[in-house]
Design a protein around this motif. Structure first.
Motif, mmCIF file in Angstrom:
data_model
loop_
_atom_site.group_PDB
_atom_site.id
_atom_site.type_symbol
_atom_site.label_atom_id
_atom_site.label_comp_id
_atom_site.label_asym_id
_atom_site.label_seq_id
_atom_site.Cartn_x
_atom_site.Cartn_y
_atom_site.Cartn_z
ATOM 1 N N PRO A 79 0.800 -1.231 0.000
ATOM 2 C CA PRO A 79 0.000 0.000 0.000
ATOM 3 C C PRO A 79 0.829 1.277 0.000
ATOM 4 O O PRO A 79 0.464 2.231 -0.636
ATOM 5 C CB PRO A 79 -0.835 -0.111 1.275
ATOM 6 C CG PRO A 79 -0.315 -1.274 2.033
ATOM 7 C CD PRO A 79 0.545 -2.086 1.174
ATOM 8 N N SER A 80 1.918 1.301 0.690
ATOM 9 C CA SER A 80 2.609 2.585 0.785
ATOM 10 C C SER A 80 3.807 2.645 -0.150
ATOM 11 O O SER A 80 4.889 3.030 0.222
ATOM 12 C CB SER A 80 3.053 2.836 2.220
ATOM 13 O OG SER A 80 3.578 1.667 2.790
ATOM 14 N N GLU A 103 2.008 5.109 -4.991
ATOM 15 C CA GLU A 103 0.852 5.605 -4.251
ATOM 16 C C GLU A 103 1.087 7.011 -3.766
ATOM 17 O O GLU A 103 0.221 7.880 -3.852
ATOM 18 C CB GLU A 103 0.579 4.706 -3.052
ATOM 19 C CG GLU A 103 -0.246 3.511 -3.395
ATOM 20 C CD GLU A 103 -0.958 2.963 -2.165
ATOM 21 O OE1 GLU A 103 -1.541 1.896 -2.305
ATOM 22 O OE2 GLU A 103 -0.914 3.614 -1.119
ATOM 23 N N ALA A 104 2.273 7.211 -3.251
ATOM 24 C CA ALA A 104 2.597 8.546 -2.761
ATOM 25 C C ALA A 104 2.524 9.551 -3.891
ATOM 26 O O ALA A 104 2.021 10.666 -3.725
ATOM 27 C CB ALA A 104 3.993 8.536 -2.146
ATOM 28 N N ILE A 114 -1.121 10.371 -4.617
ATOM 29 C CA ILE A 114 -1.712 11.300 -3.658
ATOM 30 C C ILE A 114 -1.148 12.697 -3.844
ATOM 31 O O ILE A 114 -1.868 13.695 -3.748
ATOM 32 C CB ILE A 114 -1.466 10.790 -2.230
ATOM 33 C CG1 ILE A 114 -2.321 9.555 -2.017
ATOM 34 C CG2 ILE A 114 -1.793 11.850 -1.201
ATOM 35 C CD1 ILE A 114 -1.879 8.708 -0.899
ATOM 36 N N CYS A 115 0.109 12.753 -4.137
ATOM 37 C CA CYS A 115 0.739 14.052 -4.362
ATOM 38 C C CYS A 115 0.087 14.759 -5.533
ATOM 39 O O CYS A 115 -0.258 15.944 -5.454
ATOM 40 C CB CYS A 115 2.228 13.840 -4.625
ATOM 41 S SG CYS A 115 3.174 15.341 -4.481
ATOM 42 N N TYR A 137 -8.777 3.844 -7.659
ATOM 43 C CA TYR A 137 -7.690 3.675 -6.708
ATOM 44 C C TYR A 137 -8.066 2.658 -5.633
ATOM 45 O O TYR A 137 -7.306 1.751 -5.323
ATOM 46 C CB TYR A 137 -7.364 5.028 -6.081
ATOM 47 C CG TYR A 137 -6.272 4.981 -5.044
ATOM 48 C CD1 TYR A 137 -6.565 4.700 -3.724
ATOM 49 C CD2 TYR A 137 -4.956 5.220 -5.393
ATOM 50 C CE1 TYR A 137 -5.576 4.663 -2.772
ATOM 51 C CE2 TYR A 137 -3.954 5.185 -4.442
ATOM 52 C CZ TYR A 137 -4.272 4.907 -3.128
ATOM 53 O OH TYR A 137 -3.289 4.865 -2.187
ATOM 54 N N LYS A 192 -10.271 0.437 -5.782
ATOM 55 C CA LYS A 192 -10.417 -0.876 -6.366
ATOM 56 C C LYS A 192 -9.058 -1.546 -6.530
ATOM 57 O O LYS A 192 -8.897 -2.729 -6.288
ATOM 58 C CB LYS A 192 -11.077 -0.729 -7.744
ATOM 59 C CG LYS A 192 -11.950 -1.894 -8.120
ATOM 60 C CD LYS A 192 -12.797 -1.537 -9.312
ATOM 61 C CE LYS A 192 -12.994 -2.727 -10.206
ATOM 62 N NZ LYS A 192 -13.761 -3.797 -9.648
ATOM 63 N N LEU A 247 -9.178 2.472 1.410
ATOM 64 C CA LEU A 247 -10.374 3.263 1.697
ATOM 65 C C LEU A 247 -10.051 4.732 1.524
ATOM 66 O O LEU A 247 -10.354 5.549 2.374
ATOM 67 C CB LEU A 247 -10.849 3.001 3.130
ATOM 68 C CG LEU A 247 -11.271 1.572 3.412
ATOM 69 C CD1 LEU A 247 -11.368 1.341 4.903
ATOM 70 C CD2 LEU A 247 -12.589 1.270 2.729
ATOM 71 N N LEU A 248 -9.452 5.049 0.420
ATOM 72 C CA LEU A 248 -9.067 6.439 0.231
ATOM 73 C C LEU A 248 -10.240 7.290 -0.201
ATOM 74 O O LEU A 248 -10.363 8.460 0.156
ATOM 75 C CB LEU A 248 -7.954 6.505 -0.826
ATOM 76 C CG LEU A 248 -7.312 7.871 -1.036
ATOM 77 C CD1 LEU A 248 -6.657 8.344 0.242
ATOM 78 C CD2 LEU A 248 -6.298 7.817 -2.144
ATOM 79 N N ARG A 249 -11.134 6.674 -0.912
ATOM 80 C CA ARG A 249 -12.173 7.438 -1.568
ATOM 81 C C ARG A 249 -13.038 8.257 -0.615
ATOM 82 O O ARG A 249 -13.176 9.458 -0.770
ATOM 83 C CB ARG A 249 -13.048 6.478 -2.374
ATOM 84 C CG ARG A 249 -14.014 7.190 -3.242
ATOM 85 C CD ARG A 249 -15.036 6.231 -3.775
ATOM 86 N NE ARG A 249 -16.051 6.986 -4.464
ATOM 87 C CZ ARG A 249 -16.983 7.693 -3.866
ATOM 88 N NH1 ARG A 249 -17.030 7.714 -2.562
ATOM 89 N NH2 ARG A 249 -17.854 8.383 -4.558
ATOM 90 N N GLY A 298 2.446 17.565 2.028
ATOM 91 C CA GLY A 298 2.135 17.315 0.628
ATOM 92 C C GLY A 298 3.150 16.451 -0.070
ATOM 93 O O GLY A 298 2.919 15.917 -1.122
ATOM 94 N N VAL A 315 5.231 10.432 3.152
ATOM 95 C CA VAL A 315 4.427 9.212 3.298
ATOM 96 C C VAL A 315 5.277 8.065 3.741
ATOM 97 O O VAL A 315 5.004 7.394 4.720
ATOM 98 C CB VAL A 315 3.756 8.855 1.971
ATOM 99 C CG1 VAL A 315 2.936 7.601 2.125
ATOM 100 C CG2 VAL A 315 2.867 9.996 1.519
ATOM 101 N N LEU A 363 5.082 7.101 7.832
ATOM 102 C CA LEU A 363 4.087 6.062 8.040
ATOM 103 C C LEU A 363 4.379 5.193 9.252
ATOM 104 O O LEU A 363 3.549 5.008 10.115
ATOM 105 C CB LEU A 363 3.969 5.184 6.805
ATOM 106 C CG LEU A 363 2.802 5.572 5.891
ATOM 107 C CD1 LEU A 363 2.768 4.672 4.687
ATOM 108 C CD2 LEU A 363 1.489 5.481 6.645
ATOM 109 N N SER A 377 -6.025 5.609 6.172
ATOM 110 C CA SER A 377 -6.839 4.575 5.552
ATOM 111 C C SER A 377 -6.039 3.300 5.400
ATOM 112 O O SER A 377 -6.559 2.207 5.417
ATOM 113 C CB SER A 377 -7.336 5.040 4.186
ATOM 114 O OG SER A 377 -6.232 5.231 3.329
#
Lengths: 250, 483
Positions: free
Chosen positions: A52-53, A57-58, A61-62, A140, A142, A147-149, B34, B39, B43, B105
């Motif tokens: 996930p991280s 992904e970062a 989100i950025c 995302y 999916k 659970l970002l949405r 940001g 992250v 984390l 999340s």
């Protein structure tokens, strides 16, 4: 399952295509202010579900954050301009009402209608970007099972670019001013309407309506958060206003 | 943490109108991160505490009841108070909040949801800084809800003379703000001290974390960042790491640096504020003669900076003296727009009719947009509600689990839970008899089809289900009807 995914991809592309079309129809200075849906989609694809991280992904989100910033900046900026222009037009109307210069009335009317159109387009801008965000977040989630949405959308709902109440209020003010300036007369024929569509603002509005209708026509991925098909009172008018393909405006 | 909560509640009762610029600024800086770098590094360190942050500052920007009642406030700000929990300031860093959400999340954070929502509920009642209360008109609303403007953040803490050691920046913008800011009352100082004490307990751990400190510069300036700014921020942050109010000092100073740096301060104008502006300009002899400084002085709006006025004046001048250019390029196509009226005249439709037609289409678009927006809002609300229901049911089911226990139960329950999820969150699976009562909800939202995520096999299991899902469904149904 595979078929479903393919159909979803088709649907996704359709939004991407529609977004692109909307952007092409937009006023030039708006064009790079829309959601970078394609880029976000690419990032989502890069994300690997088990980790996930990850960096991807970062990045996602950025990009999401900077997009939201972009929307907010543009929206607030436009809003400010509209406020100024609206007030200016009101002032001019007051001045002209005293002198009753007919030509001026026409000019003011045109400006007012265009201002009205641009404001509505700003609301549309807000809506399109919101829809894009919702879609990309759904993708995302999916992809990552995350659970970002939900939380992000909650935040988005409060962002300046989505809080369009003031603009809507100005729009309605415009409408009532127009009604008082040009009292009701006989309804215009539809053929003449086609000529009107040359005006950029008008055309953009038509395109926006068409896009909205198509976006909501039907989805293979209906979910909780899908909107029902568009129900428009005057679908024929819209149909007659549609141009085959937009002439690029340089 | 619990003690902290209790104290906060009490505090809320006592001084509901006090301001928490301190907390807001601090939390924002901590939360909003940001950068992608944050992250990965933060984390592991901030699994539990991060989530609280976004909620804490949110309420700081919430308007008080009396402010909301004021006519001059733009209506869309009211939801900030109405909602509890996840209210966000509009601007400071949507980026940051999104990022925090991502962290939360990904990591298990269920248990924090409740506590933080309590916190934010108490904070929701917290008013803006006392500096706000003296403001007139919409400007209050504008700035309070548009924290992206660093100046807005800047002058909040500035007024907290008692707590903050506002460093001397020697920056014109900042000075101006400081001179305009209202001196805090003693009460307010006390409140902020109390507040920072509470915060300290929770955030000591965080404050001592270098990673977070390093992330702060990014937080403050999500847009263009000058390295100078960042270094200022960082050095000061490190100094103030152990102390809450110290944090704010660092943030404040850096923010004021930012004001004069690349970033143009951002705020949201309203018609009322613009009217005030126009009056000031007219008093000064018109848009050509008026200077930003003069207008700023005349307007006497707390927190309004010369940058705001300057850019607004520029826009105003453009709108007045070159109406074609300011018409957003729609008039720039001179040939076309000039042709249209004459074209219309040739074919027998006059300008009025042409305008009316255009107006009609635009009006329709707007109506549809409004409907769509309302739908979207309702859908989100519904989704949230159902999510809540699901979580409640999960909890109930888990509680039931802990009572009589057989070997088989855990596995059954987990599938049941999944099914509950399927039922509660995707009520549109029409074949499920239990869900048929939920179709009323779905009809509100719009026609639905089968949810791809729900496997058909789940439905078969429904009949063989144990108590929990059925009761869950029933519960949900009942609640939905009550809703």
């Amino acid at each position: 399952m595979q078929l479903q995914r393919e159909r979803e991809r088709e649907r996704a592309m359709k939004f991407g295509k529609r977004l692109k079309r909307q952007i092409d129809e937009s006023l030039p200075e708006w064009r790079d202010k829309f959601l970078c849906y394609k880029d976000l989609k690419k990032l989502v694809k890069l994300i690997s579900a088990p980790q996930p991280s990850s960096k991807a992904e970062a990045e996602f989100i950025c990009l999401l954050n900077s997009e939201i910033d972009k929307f907010n900046d543009f929206f607030v900026d436009q809003e400010e301009e509209f406020i100024i222009r609206q007030m200016e037009l009101q002032e001019r109307i007051k001045r002209v009402a005293a002198t009753s210069a007919a030509a001026e009335y026409g000019r003011i009317g045109t400006e007012m209608v265009n201002l009205h159109g641009e404001m509505v387009l700003l609301v549309n801008y807000s809506s399109i970007n919101y829809t894009g965000l919702a879609k990309i977040l759904k993708k995302y989630d999916k992809r990552t099972g995350g659970l970002l949405r939900l939380p992000v959308i909650e935040k988005v709902l409060e962002q300046p670019f989505f809080t369009t109440d003031l603009i809507s209020k100005l729009v309605k003010e415009c409408e009532s001013t127009m009604d008082s300036m040009f009292p009701a007369a006989a309804p215009a024929a539809q053929e003449e309407a086609v000529m009107m569509v040359e005006q950029r603002v008008f055309r953009n509005a038509v395109a926006a309506l068409v896009t909205m209708r198509e976006l909501r026509r039907g989805s293979s991925t209906y979910g909780h958060f899908s909107l029902p098909p568009l129900t428009m009172p005057d679908a024929d008018l819209l149909h007659s206003l549609q141009l085959p393909s937009p002439i690029p405006i340089l | 943490m619990v003690n902290g909560l209790r104290t906060m509640y009490a505090w809320k009762e006592i001084e509901a109108h006090s301001a928490l610029p301190v907390g807001k600024v601090n939390v924002e800086q901590l939360c909003s991160s940001g950068g992608s770098g944050v992250v990965s590094s933060s984390l592991p360190v901030l699994p539990t505490t991060v989530e609280e942050f976004p909620k804490l500052p949110d309420s700081q920007n919430i308007l008080t009841g009396k402010q909301i009642r004021s006519d001059q406030l733009t209506p869309h700000y009211t939801p900030f108070v109405a909602d509890s929990g996840n209210v966000q300031p509009l601007y400071p860093s949507p980026s940051g909040f999104s990022l925090d959400l991502d962290i939360s999340s990904i990591l298990p954070h269920e248990r924090h949801t409740n506590s933080t929502s309590l916190v934010s509920q108490s904070l929701n009642e917290v008013c803006l800084p006392s500096a706000y209360s003296s403001y007139t008109g919409a400007f209050q609303a504008s700035t309070s809800n548009i924290p992206k403007d660093p100046t807005e953040v800047t002058w909040c803490p500035d007024s907290d003379q008692g707590i903050l050691n506002c460093s001397d920046d020697g920056i014109t913008g900042n000075n101006q703000i400081q001179s305009n800011s209202i001196v805090m009352s003693d009460d307010l100082n006390k409140q902020n001290e109390w507040w920072s004490e509470i915060m300290n307990e929770d955030w000591e751990e965080l404050l001592n974390d270098k990673t977070v400190a390093e992330s702060q510069p990014k937080v403050v300036y999500p847009a263009a960042q000058s390295s100078q700014t960042m270094s200022v921020h960082q050095s000061q942050t490190h100094q103030s790491v152990p102390c809450h109010s110290g944090e704010i000092t660092a943030v404040t100073s850096s923010l004021s640096t930012a004001t004069t740096a690349a970033n143009k301060p951002r705020m949201r104008w309203t018609p009322e504020l613009h009217e005030c502006f126009v009056n000031a300009v007219n008093q000064l002899g018109g848009s050509d003669k008026a200077t930003p400084k003069g207008v700023l002085k005349l307007m006497k709006m707390e927190g309004l900076t010369i940058y705001h006025v300057k850019s607004h004046l520029q826009k105003y001048r453009t709108a007045r003296y070159r109406p074609d250019l300011s018409e957003g390029m729609s008039e720039k196509k001179i040939t076309q727009s000039q042709e249209i009226p004459s074209l219309n005249l040739k074919t027998g439709i006059d300008l009025t009719e042409a305008l009316r037609l255009q107006m009609e289409v635009q009006k329709q678009l707007h109506e549809q947009l409004e409907i769509q927006r309302n739908l979207q809002l309702r859908i989100e609300e519904q989704g949230k509600y159902l999510q809540m229901m699901f979580e409640k049911q999960c909890k109930t089911t888990m509680d039931k689990l802990h009572a009589p226990s057989t070997v088989e139960e855990p596995s059954n329950v987990s599938t049941d839970l999944t099914q509950s999820t399927a039922k509660i969150e995707f009520p549109d699976a029409g074949s499920n008899p239990i869900d048929s009562n939920k179709t009323e909800i779905t009809q509100q939202i719009g026609n639905k089809r089968k949810m791809p995520e729900v496997e058909p096999s789940n439905h078969q299991d429904v009949d063989a289900v144990t108590d929990s899902p059925s009761s869950a469904a029933k519960c949900a149904r009942v609640d939905d009807e009550e809703a």
